[in-house]
Design a protein around this motif. Sequence first.
Motif, PDB file in Angstrom:
ATOM      1  N   ALA A   1     -17.903  -2.185   2.492  1.00 23.55           N
ATOM      2  CA  ALA A   1     -18.999  -1.380   3.024  1.00 23.55           C
ATOM      3  C   ALA A   1     -18.747  -0.935   4.466  1.00 23.55           C
ATOM      4  O   ALA A   1     -19.481  -0.107   4.992  1.00 23.55           O
ATOM      5  N   HIS A   2     -17.716  -1.462   5.110  1.00 25.57           N
ATOM      6  CA  HIS A   2     -17.432  -1.127   6.500  1.00 25.57           C
ATOM      7  C   HIS A   2     -16.495   0.083   6.623  1.00 25.57           C
ATOM      8  O   HIS A   2     -16.216   0.523   7.739  1.00 25.57           O
ATOM      9  N   ARG A   3     -16.026   0.588   5.524  1.00 26.55           N
ATOM     10  CA  ARG A   3     -15.144   1.754   5.547  1.00 26.55           C
ATOM     11  C   ARG A   3     -15.976   3.034   5.650  1.00 26.55           C
ATOM     12  O   ARG A   3     -17.201   3.012   5.572  1.00 26.55           O
ATOM     13  N   TYR A   4     -15.269   4.175   5.854  1.00 27.43           N
ATOM     14  CA  TYR A   4     -15.982   5.451   5.790  1.00 27.43           C
ATOM     15  C   TYR A   4     -16.686   5.559   4.448  1.00 27.43           C
ATOM     16  O   TYR A   4     -16.133   5.210   3.401  1.00 27.43           O
ATOM     17  N   SER A   5     -17.897   6.070   4.487  1.00 27.92           N
ATOM     18  CA  SER A   5     -18.652   6.245   3.255  1.00 27.92           C
ATOM     19  C   SER A   5     -18.421   7.653   2.710  1.00 27.92           C
ATOM     20  O   SER A   5     -17.689   8.461   3.291  1.00 27.92           O
ATOM     21  N   ARG A   6     -19.066   7.938   1.606  1.00 26.01           N
ATOM     22  CA  ARG A   6     -19.028   9.290   1.050  1.00 26.01           C
ATOM     23  C   ARG A   6     -19.933  10.169   1.912  1.00 26.01           C
ATOM     24  O   ARG A   6     -21.134   9.903   2.056  1.00 26.01           O
TER      25      ARG A   6
END
Length: 391
Positions: free
Chosen positions: A65-70
Amino acid sequence: MSGLIIPSQRMQDLPEYLFGKLNAEKQKRRAEGKDIIDFGMGNPDMPASREIVEKVHEVIDDDKAHRYSRATGIPHLLLAVADHYKEQYGVHLDPEKQVIATIGSKEGLSHLTLALLGPGDSCAVPAPYFPVHMWSAIIAGAEVQNFPVTNNPDVLIASLESLPVKPKVVFLNYPHNPTGTTVERSFFEKVVPYCKEKQIIIIQDFAYKDITYDGYKAPSMLEVEGAEDIAVEFFTMSKSYNMAGWRCGFCVGNAEIIAHLARIKSFFDYGMFTPIQVAAITALRKGQGQVAEIAQKYENRRNTLVEGLARYGWHIPKERGAMFVWAPLPEAHQEMGSLAFAEWLLNEADVLVSPGIGFGPSGEGYVRMSLVENTQRIRQAVRNIGKVLGK
């Protein structure tokens, strides 16, 4: 100023942002030990529900969840928005083509204005206006034409007809900020066909869709046949779910306009933090009971403020929407003007309000009072104001 740092011309065209100035003055006075009652910015004082907060705690522990999201919004969130519109308004939206998540509605409105307007284009903005409607178009380089806020569709159409230049885009905002003006579905049933015939795009700011009173329910413009051909609607989690600082909003409606917004946003941002998007799903799926409670609290606050001030001779209409009271200056103080009156209330009553002139020239003669203090504090504000009005 050194003269070495020269901003762009658009920066020189922008005024100081009203709410930033008000907040700075409030903080300065509080630092001096003064108990300032804050009716300035529409910044909800109530927290998001425990269930929404706990969902963020749950998701934030997932490393992915800490990555770039959509950037346009995760699929389950877009589906939740589409389902919300189907349940609340009977409007059927394609979640992948007709819904996009934005970092609050203010960001989405600003970027959509850049996508649709530029030098040589004209748009129409209701006045008094919420600043982003006016200034996002000016930042984009477009010409802005104002028309008076009204709940009469014939008056609105006549106003658009009388503009010197046919607008490419018209902004609507019901329930309206700052005046609280509301409309019925029949309003859109006249305005939408007119704009479709004239090929005018409609951007409806629906931020206060759930903050309504006296049994009134605000209609979605998209309920009207033909609206999806020319229009989009923005709404936000800020007011309905007390998630203002979370910066979570949506634009829904015409698929082509949504695609333009998605394209320009791809150059500016990577979308919302994933845990916030998941929490927004929880709010939309399970939070409608809380929404009704929030609206009832604002209605109680409105009644406390308006009825309390009436006892001191300051008579203010009760509008059916938005989290503000739009108050004509008391008769004995009208010559002061809204800015001087607001400064006077701050100095003499320790109550911060927004001067109407901050919402454009047609806001002169009014102040806006945000219902963001609890009932006890509102009663104290009424007493403070009553004392100085009586002097």
